[in-house]
Design an enzyme around this catalytic site. Structure first.
Site, PDB file in Angstrom:
ATOM      1  N   SER A   1      12.535   0.162   5.258  1.00 32.83           N
ATOM      2  CA  SER A   1      11.535  -0.558   4.461  1.00 32.83           C
ATOM      3  C   SER A   1      11.816  -2.048   4.540  1.00 32.83           C
ATOM      4  O   SER A   1      12.882  -2.510   4.101  1.00 32.83           O
ATOM      5  CB  SER A   1      11.603  -0.118   2.994  1.00 32.83           C
ATOM      6  OG  SER A   1      10.929  -1.069   2.194  1.00 32.83           O
TER       7      SER A   1
ATOM      8  N   HIS B   1       8.530   1.014   7.463  1.00 35.42           N
ATOM      9  CA  HIS B   1       7.856   1.235   6.180  1.00 35.42           C
ATOM     10  C   HIS B   1       7.498  -0.127   5.574  1.00 35.42           C
ATOM     11  O   HIS B   1       8.348  -1.008   5.446  1.00 35.42           O
ATOM     12  CB  HIS B   1       8.807   2.003   5.262  1.00 35.42           C
ATOM     13  CG  HIS B   1       8.215   2.444   3.966  1.00 35.42           C
ATOM     14  ND1 HIS B   1       7.443   3.587   3.838  1.00 35.42           N
ATOM     15  CD2 HIS B   1       8.286   1.922   2.728  1.00 35.42           C
ATOM     16  CE1 HIS B   1       7.074   3.745   2.577  1.00 35.42           C
ATOM     17  NE2 HIS B   1       7.570   2.743   1.868  1.00 35.42           N
TER      18      HIS B   1
ATOM     19  N   ASP C   1       5.913  -1.925   2.307  1.00 36.17           N
ATOM     20  CA  ASP C   1       5.575  -1.752   0.895  1.00 36.17           C
ATOM     21  C   ASP C   1       4.594  -2.829   0.450  1.00 36.17           C
ATOM     22  O   ASP C   1       4.952  -4.006   0.388  1.00 36.17           O
ATOM     23  CB  ASP C   1       6.846  -1.810   0.043  1.00 36.17           C
ATOM     24  CG  ASP C   1       7.671  -0.551   0.175  1.00 36.17           C
ATOM     25  OD1 ASP C   1       7.113   0.541  -0.026  1.00 36.17           O
ATOM     26  OD2 ASP C   1       8.872  -0.660   0.492  1.00 36.17           O
TER      27      ASP C   1
ATOM     28  N   MET D   1       2.447  -4.343  -2.477  1.00 37.63           N
ATOM     29  CA  MET D   1       2.369  -4.382  -3.939  1.00 37.63           C
ATOM     30  C   MET D   1       1.486  -5.549  -4.359  1.00 37.63           C
ATOM     31  O   MET D   1       1.551  -6.625  -3.773  1.00 37.63           O
ATOM     32  CB  MET D   1       3.768  -4.560  -4.539  1.00 37.63           C
ATOM     33  CG  MET D   1       4.782  -3.541  -4.046  1.00 37.63           C
ATOM     34  SD  MET D   1       6.370  -3.733  -4.873  1.00 37.63           S
ATOM     35  CE  MET D   1       7.386  -2.572  -3.958  1.00 37.63           C
TER      36      MET D   1
ATOM     37  N   HIS E   1       2.665   1.685   2.695  1.00 34.69           N
ATOM     38  CA  HIS E   1       2.706   2.317   1.377  1.00 34.69           C
ATOM     39  C   HIS E   1       1.961   1.412   0.397  1.00 34.69           C
ATOM     40  O   HIS E   1       2.464   0.354   0.024  1.00 34.69           O
ATOM     41  CB  HIS E   1       4.183   2.495   0.984  1.00 34.69           C
ATOM     42  CG  HIS E   1       4.403   3.088  -0.357  1.00 34.69           C
ATOM     43  ND1 HIS E   1       5.653   3.175  -0.929  1.00 34.69           N
ATOM     44  CD2 HIS E   1       3.549   3.640  -1.259  1.00 34.69           C
ATOM     45  CE1 HIS E   1       5.559   3.757  -2.118  1.00 34.69           C
ATOM     46  NE2 HIS E   1       4.296   4.029  -2.349  1.00 34.69           N
TER      47      HIS E   1
ATOM     48  N   MET F   1       0.800   0.252  -2.971  1.00 32.69           N
ATOM     49  CA  MET F   1       1.025   0.301  -4.423  1.00 32.69           C
ATOM     50  C   MET F   1       0.119  -0.755  -5.030  1.00 32.69           C
ATOM     51  O   MET F   1       0.566  -1.796  -5.522  1.00 32.69           O
ATOM     52  CB  MET F   1       2.512   0.039  -4.724  1.00 32.69           C
ATOM     53  CG  MET F   1       3.401   1.209  -4.316  1.00 32.69           C
ATOM     54  SD  MET F   1       5.143   0.757  -4.220  1.00 32.69           S
ATOM     55  CE  MET F   1       5.207   0.158  -2.529  1.00 32.69           C
TER      56      MET F   1
ATOM     57  N   MET G   1       8.368  10.047  -4.123  1.00 30.43           N
ATOM     58  CA  MET G   1       9.076   8.861  -4.607  1.00 30.43           C
ATOM     59  C   MET G   1      10.377   9.292  -5.287  1.00 30.43           C
ATOM     60  O   MET G   1      10.359  10.084  -6.234  1.00 30.43           O
ATOM     61  CB  MET G   1       8.210   8.084  -5.602  1.00 30.43           C
ATOM     62  CG  MET G   1       6.964   7.427  -5.009  1.00 30.43           C
ATOM     63  SD  MET G   1       7.309   6.281  -3.649  1.00 30.43           S
ATOM     64  CE  MET G   1       8.383   5.061  -4.435  1.00 30.43           C
TER      65      MET G   1
ATOM     66  N   GLY H   1       7.895  -0.132  -7.220  1.00 28.81           N
ATOM     67  CA  GLY H   1       7.900  -1.490  -7.757  1.00 28.81           C
ATOM     68  C   GLY H   1       8.935  -2.405  -7.137  1.00 28.81           C
ATOM     69  O   GLY H   1       8.651  -3.570  -6.892  1.00 28.81           O
ATOM     70  N   PHE H   2      10.117  -1.873  -6.882  1.00 27.97           N
ATOM     71  CA  PHE H   2      11.190  -2.733  -6.404  1.00 27.97           C
ATOM     72  C   PHE H   2      12.092  -2.001  -5.417  1.00 27.97           C
ATOM     73  O   PHE H   2      12.256  -0.783  -5.517  1.00 27.97           O
ATOM     74  CB  PHE H   2      12.049  -3.215  -7.578  1.00 27.97           C
ATOM     75  CG  PHE H   2      11.268  -4.032  -8.568  1.00 27.97           C
ATOM     76  CD1 PHE H   2      11.088  -5.395  -8.377  1.00 27.97           C
ATOM     77  CD2 PHE H   2      10.674  -3.424  -9.665  1.00 27.97           C
ATOM     78  CE1 PHE H   2      10.336  -6.145  -9.269  1.00 27.97           C
ATOM     79  CE2 PHE H   2       9.920  -4.171 -10.563  1.00 27.97           C
ATOM     80  CZ  PHE H   2       9.752  -5.528 -10.366  1.00 27.97           C
ATOM     81  N   GLY H   3      12.678  -2.756  -4.501  1.00 30.68           N
ATOM     82  CA  GLY H   3      13.713  -2.190  -3.638  1.00 30.68           C
ATOM     83  C   GLY H   3      15.042  -2.183  -4.390  1.00 30.68           C
ATOM     84  O   GLY H   3      15.172  -2.791  -5.464  1.00 30.68           O
TER      85      GLY H   3
ATOM     86  N   ASP I   1      11.305   8.394  -0.487  1.00 33.96           N
ATOM     87  CA  ASP I   1      11.323   6.929  -0.549  1.00 33.96           C
ATOM     88  C   ASP I   1      12.000   6.447  -1.824  1.00 33.96           C
ATOM     89  O   ASP I   1      11.508   6.677  -2.926  1.00 33.96           O
ATOM     90  CB  ASP I   1       9.867   6.424  -0.493  1.00 33.96           C
ATOM     91  CG  ASP I   1       9.766   4.909  -0.522  1.00 33.96           C
ATOM     92  OD1 ASP I   1      10.796   4.232  -0.383  1.00 33.96           O
ATOM     93  OD2 ASP I   1       8.624   4.418  -0.668  1.00 33.96           O
ATOM     94  N   GLY I   2      13.137   5.764  -1.651  1.00 32.79           N
ATOM     95  CA  GLY I   2      13.776   5.090  -2.776  1.00 32.79           C
ATOM     96  C   GLY I   2      15.232   5.475  -2.972  1.00 32.79           C
ATOM     97  O   GLY I   2      15.549   6.646  -3.178  1.00 32.79           O
TER      98      GLY I   2
ATOM     99  N   GLY J   1      15.424   1.009   2.474  1.00 31.32           N
ATOM    100  CA  GLY J   1      15.290  -0.450   2.502  1.00 31.32           C
ATOM    101  C   GLY J   1      16.654  -1.102   2.434  1.00 31.32           C
ATOM    102  O   GLY J   1      17.245  -1.478   3.456  1.00 31.32           O
ATOM    103  N   SER J   2      17.183  -1.203   1.203  1.00 35.89           N
ATOM    104  CA  SER J   2      18.496  -1.840   1.031  1.00 35.89           C
ATOM    105  C   SER J   2      19.590  -1.057   1.760  1.00 35.89           C
ATOM    106  O   SER J   2      20.578  -1.649   2.204  1.00 35.89           O
ATOM    107  CB  SER J   2      18.823  -1.983  -0.457  1.00 35.89           C
ATOM    108  OG  SER J   2      18.637  -0.766  -1.138  1.00 35.89           O
TER     109      SER J   2
END
Ligand code: DX5
Ligand code: ZN
Length: 221
Positions: free
Chosen positions: A9, A34, A36, A38, A67, A69, A138, A143-145, A176-177, A198-199
């Site tokens: 991500s 990916h 994101d 938002m 994705h 959002m 999810m 909302g956040f990585g 995801d997440g 992501g992170s």
């Protein structure tokens, strides 16, 4: 699982060097990218629009997994598809008629996915399976990585896997997440086959080594 796909991500990438970051994960073996999106309404954060997706499309060959959002996917999904999205995920609570939104995404030539938040039972989204190419489970609230993985979602991933296998549906399960090299095996063993991280990738020093360790962890399960 040999068919596992890793989708970094870019939310956690260094945006001042986005092209280099994307090409680095592609060279490290990422299968998809990916993205994101938002809008500051559906979620408090604001990130990426179609213009950026169009630019990303020019610097990578791998599929773009967008994705959404955002509060109005019916209005904006076509723009993201035009910009180069191969996959578009939508949250059902953002669509007037989720089935129609999924059908519209497919009609415009992209693959469609329905997103399932951690607190939403599978039963609530099962009616969308027929019009989906993928279920986006999810494992954090959108909302956040960089959030912590919610392990309580695992039984729901297993439940989705069972339904898909029993009915022999041509649908992928994406998670995801909060997924990193140290918990990816659990998620894949439970039934997910597309893994967003992501992170877990972009905040590590060596993407080649991280993605290699992710695949290694999954092979050992
Ligand atoms: C959360 C996003 C995720 C997020 C994943 O709203 O949908 O895709 O970027 O990031 P990590 O892997 O850091 O949890
Ligand atoms: Zn996402």
């Amino acid at each position: 699982m040999e068919s596992m796909k890793i989708a970094p991500s870019i939310l956690s990438a260094d945006f001042s060097r986005l092209k280099d970051e994307i090409q680095a994960v592609e060279a490290a073996g990422a299968d998809w990218l990916h993205v994101d999106v938002m809008d500051g309404h559906f979620v408090p954060n604001i990130t990426i629009g179609p213009l950026v997706v169009e630019s990303i499309r020019k610097v990578t060959q791998i599929p773009l997994d967008v994705h959404l959002m955002i509060t109005d996917p019916d209005k904006y999904a076509p723009e993201f598809i035009k910009a180069g999205a191969d996959w578009v995920s939508v949250h059902p609570d953002t669509c007037k008629k989720p089935t129609a939104t999924l059908q519209q995404i497919r009609r415009q030539g992209a693959k469609a996915a329905i997103a399932v938040n951690p607190d939403v039972p599978i039963e609530n989204v099962e009616s969308y399976f027929a019009d989906s190419d993928m279920i986006l489970m999810m494992t954090v609230f959108p909302g956040f990585g960089g959030q912590a993985f919610i392990a309580e979602v695992l039984p729901k991933i297993a439940q989705a896997r069972k339904i898909i296998d029993q009915r022999n549906l041509p649908i992928l399960i994406e998670a995801d997440g909060g997924i990193k090299a140290d918990n990816i095996d659990l998620v894949v063993r439970t039934g997910a086959e597309v893994i967003v991280s992501g992170s877990g990738i972009f905040k590590t020093p060596d993407y080649v080594d991280t993605i290699r360790r992710m695949r290694q962890a999954v092979r050992q399960t």
